[in-house]
Write an enzyme that holds these catalytic residues in place. Structure first.
Site, PDB file in Angstrom:
ATOM      1  N   TRP A 194      -4.733 -14.055  -6.174  1.00  0.00           N
ATOM      2  CA  TRP A 194      -4.954 -14.917  -7.341  1.00  0.00           C
ATOM      3  C   TRP A 194      -6.234 -15.708  -7.089  1.00  0.00           C
ATOM      4  CZ3 TRP A 194      -5.305 -20.341  -7.460  1.00  0.00           C
ATOM      5  CH2 TRP A 194      -5.587 -20.840  -8.739  1.00  0.00           C
ATOM      6  N   GLU A 235      -2.630 -11.323  -9.800  1.00  0.00           N
ATOM      7  CA  GLU A 235      -1.964 -12.341 -10.625  1.00  0.00           C
ATOM      8  C   GLU A 235      -2.902 -12.896 -11.694  1.00  0.00           C
ATOM      9  OE1 GLU A 235      -0.527 -15.674  -8.369  1.00  0.00           O
ATOM     10  OE2 GLU A 235       0.449 -16.611 -10.091  1.00  0.00           O
ATOM     11  N   LYS A 237      -3.706 -15.338 -15.232  1.00  0.00           N
ATOM     12  CA  LYS A 237      -3.430 -16.718 -15.646  1.00  0.00           C
ATOM     13  C   LYS A 237      -4.112 -16.989 -16.975  1.00  0.00           C
ATOM     14  CE  LYS A 237      -3.767 -21.376 -13.779  1.00  0.00           C
ATOM     15  NZ  LYS A 237      -3.425 -22.150 -12.609  1.00  0.00           N
ATOM     16  N   ASP A 269       3.493 -14.731 -13.391  1.00  0.00           N
ATOM     17  CA  ASP A 269       3.888 -16.093 -13.030  1.00  0.00           C
ATOM     18  C   ASP A 269       4.411 -16.764 -14.297  1.00  0.00           C
ATOM     19  OD1 ASP A 269       3.576 -19.023 -12.838  1.00  0.00           O
ATOM     20  OD2 ASP A 269       2.668 -18.652 -10.881  1.00  0.00           O
ATOM     21  N   HIS A 272       2.125 -18.976 -16.426  1.00  0.00           N
ATOM     22  CA  HIS A 272       0.772 -18.526 -16.732  1.00  0.00           C
ATOM     23  C   HIS A 272       0.573 -17.953 -18.120  1.00  0.00           C
ATOM     24  CE1 HIS A 272      -0.741 -18.351 -12.319  1.00  0.00           C
ATOM     25  NE2 HIS A 272      -0.167 -19.491 -12.626  1.00  0.00           N
ATOM     26  N   HIS A 296       6.371 -14.533  -9.930  1.00  0.00           N
ATOM     27  CA  HIS A 296       6.276 -15.901  -9.443  1.00  0.00           C
ATOM     28  C   HIS A 296       7.191 -16.722 -10.338  1.00  0.00           C
ATOM     29  CE1 HIS A 296       2.339 -16.105  -6.899  1.00  0.00           C
ATOM     30  NE2 HIS A 296       3.266 -15.339  -6.379  1.00  0.00           N
ATOM     31  N   ASP A 304       1.150 -25.241 -17.049  1.00  0.00           N
ATOM     32  CA  ASP A 304       1.497 -24.576 -15.785  1.00  0.00           C
ATOM     33  C   ASP A 304       1.755 -25.633 -14.714  1.00  0.00           C
ATOM     34  OD1 ASP A 304       1.751 -22.626 -13.807  1.00  0.00           O
ATOM     35  OD2 ASP A 304      -0.401 -22.563 -13.419  1.00  0.00           O
ATOM     36  N   ASP A 306       4.237 -26.155 -12.611  1.00  0.00           N
ATOM     37  CA  ASP A 306       4.898 -25.799 -11.362  1.00  0.00           C
ATOM     38  C   ASP A 306       6.021 -26.766 -10.982  1.00  0.00           C
ATOM     39  OD1 ASP A 306       3.589 -23.309 -10.374  1.00  0.00           O
ATOM     40  OD2 ASP A 306       1.789 -24.524 -10.582  1.00  0.00           O
ATOM     41  N   ASP A 336       7.108 -19.876  -7.060  1.00  0.00           N
ATOM     42  CA  ASP A 336       5.808 -20.543  -7.042  1.00  0.00           C
ATOM     43  C   ASP A 336       5.876 -21.852  -7.808  1.00  0.00           C
ATOM     44  OD1 ASP A 336       3.210 -21.247  -6.758  1.00  0.00           O
ATOM     45  OD2 ASP A 336       2.389 -19.738  -8.116  1.00  0.00           O
TER      46      ASP A 336
HETATM   47  C1  RNT Z   1      -1.936 -20.538  -9.433  1.00  0.00           C
HETATM   48  C2  RNT Z   1      -1.100 -19.357  -9.094  1.00  0.00           C
HETATM   49  C3  RNT Z   1      -0.970 -19.057  -7.627  1.00  0.00           C
HETATM   50  C4  RNT Z   1      -0.784 -20.301  -6.783  1.00  0.00           C
HETATM   51  C5  RNT Z   1      -0.424 -20.029  -5.351  1.00  0.00           C
HETATM   52  C6  RNT Z   1      -0.594 -21.232  -4.501  1.00  0.00           C
HETATM   53  O1  RNT Z   1      -1.884 -20.879 -10.758  1.00  0.00           O
HETATM   54  O2  RNT Z   1       0.154 -19.493  -9.673  1.00  0.00           O
HETATM   55  O3  RNT Z   1       0.052 -18.147  -7.429  1.00  0.00           O
HETATM   56  O4  RNT Z   1       0.178 -21.144  -7.322  1.00  0.00           O
HETATM   57  O5  RNT Z   1      -1.098 -18.947  -4.889  1.00  0.00           O
HETATM   58 ZN    ZN Z   2       1.616 -18.024  -9.111  1.00  0.00          ZN
END
Ligand code: RNT
Ligand code: ZN
Length: 428
Positions: A194, A235, A237, A269, A272, A296, A304, A306, A336
């Site tokens: 990523w 990955e 986004k 993810d 994302h 993820h 996003d 998290d 994640d």
């Molecule tokens: C970032 C991505 C990625 C990170 C990690 C730390 O938006 O989701 O996966 O969160 O690699």
């Molecule tokens: Zn991620």
């Protein structure tokens, strides 16, 4: 004085037996579900323990990349030993055998640091030893293309060839490390790329960075590694803070890339995409065409963000798709998220157990009856079955699963975390 009456709670075995019958009445085999749950490892993200700082230098913090850990809860891990100590307790509180997902910034340099383009498997040897000693299922890996002086204006798509070369070398080195993990553990390691490349304001040229990114990735993936023990993932986004207007590695970019380059897994993810999009709905589309999927699992709140994963509808829907489609074997499940506002071990344990519970919910769906109702065009019965499933005694089955795996059932895991907070975290 009224005569006192003792109401005794049913024993665990009785309660579980009743739950099992309730599921059986809908045609669900609880034992089969528990067996699948036990055989589904989840890859825990090491970066929840220190807010994505890493240990390249003392007091390293996350910078750039459009990802942010918010909060300042005391007790974050500041050394490899502290992080490993925290993880020891976390794994003790999780039923089943799981994996650990490492980022390059968590290398063990033992005082002799090298830059990211020069990392080698030996820098992760102590992690391998640690993970083996604990009987982990395996390790996963990620190049770290952020929190670095050369990552402030892009990495693999950077206009300067020298900067791109640096990150190509880093990602190439990361793949070799991932492959070395896979070989040692004999389970398949996923190395996931990523990158944060994007722009805050509207760019004039959206194409050139993407062309450079595709060319860089071709160099990163040029080296053939043993597919038996290693899987590459990319990955995508949509946007990040500081990269609101453009992200080079968008969904269309990476899906197209993964589909045309052969043996790549695509990483979805949960944070994302546009907040109203369903990640779950993407799974059966992507898996029509890619050999494998990396998830993820995350919880984006309005963006996003998290947040810690919970067993909410969105997360359940993801696992339902994996089970209904028979996709568990082709999907690597990773977490994640990074919440720095609460006890970080609790964040790990609550999120992982929530993901496992979401999987259990999916495994306990009255699948045969739902399928039959749908095939018969009986959509009222289908809806009734969905609603009936919501009220089934999931918690009793979950508690039984925890007991069988010798980990605390119910809320008892919080007691252990609180004790650890008092004895260890508060003294840091
Ligand atoms: C970032 C991505 C990625 C990170 C990690 C730390 O938006 O989701 O996966 O969160 O690699
Ligand atoms: Zn991620």
């Amino acid at each position: 004085m009224a005569k006192s009456r003792t109401v005794s709670a049913p024993s665990n075995a009785t309660a579980f037996g009743a739950a099992r019958s309730a599921y059986a009445a809908l045609g669900v085999d609880v034992e089969a579900a528990l067996a699948t749950l036990a055989n589904t490892p989840i890859s825990l993200h090491c970066w929840q323990g220190d807010d994505v700082g890493g240990f390249e230098k003392p007091d390293a913090t996350l910078s750039g990349g459009g990802i942010q850990a918010t909060g300042n809860y005391p007790g974050k891990a500041r050394t490899l030993d502290q992080l490993r100590g925290d993880l020891d307790l976390v794994y003790k509180l999780l039923p089943g055998r799981h994996r650990l997902n490492l980022h390059a910034i968590y290398a063990d340099f033992a005082g002799k640091a090298v830059d990211r383009d020069a990392i080698e498997p030996r820098h992760f040897a102590s992690w391998v030893d640690w993970a083996k000693a604990r009987g982990l299922h395996g390790l996963d890996f990620n190049p770290s293309c952020f929190s670095h002086p050369l990552a402030t204006d892009g990495t693999l798509s950077h206009p300067d060839a020298a900067v791109r070369d640096f990150w190509i070398d880093h990602c190439t080195a990361a793949r070799r490390i991932g492959a070395s993990f896979g070989k040692t553990f004999g389970t398949r390691t996923v190395t996931n790329v990523w990158i944060p490349d994007g722009s805050k304001d509207t760019p004039f040229d959206r194409a050139a960075p993407r062309a450079r990114l595709a060319a860089s990735l071709d160099r990163v993936f040029a080296e053939k590694l043993n597919a038996k023990h290693h899987l590459d993932a990319v990955e995508s986004k949509l946007f990040g803070i500081g990269a609101e207007s453009y992200t080079a590695g968008s969904h269309e970019f990476y899906l197209g890339y993964a589909l045309t380059r052969g043996n790549l897994a695509y990483c979805l993810d949960a944070g994302h995409f546009h907040p109203t999009e369903s990640l779950a709905d993407k799974i059966s589309s992507v898996l029509q065409f890619t050999p494998a999927l990396l998830l993820h699992v995350s919880r984006g709140v309005r963006w996003d963000s998290d947040h810690v994963v919970t067993c909410d509808d969105a997360t359940r829907a993801i696992f339902e798709e994996l089970v209904r489609g028979g996709f568990l074997g082709r999907t690597a499940i990773g977490l994640d998220y990074f919440d720095a506002s609460i006890n970080r071990l609790a964040a790990w344990v609550i999120g992982t157990r929530a993901a496992q519970k979401a999987l259990l919910t999916a495994l306990l769906e009255p699948a045969a009856r739902l399928r039959a109702a749908e095939q018969a065009g009986d959509h009222a019965l289908r809806l009734a079955l969905f609603e009936e499933s919501r009220a089934l005694p999931l918690g009793l089955v979950w508690d039984e699963f925890c007991r069988r795996h010798n980990v605390p059932a119910g809320l008892a895991f919080m007691d252990e975390i609180k004790t650890y907070e008092r004895k260890v975290l508060s003294r840091r």
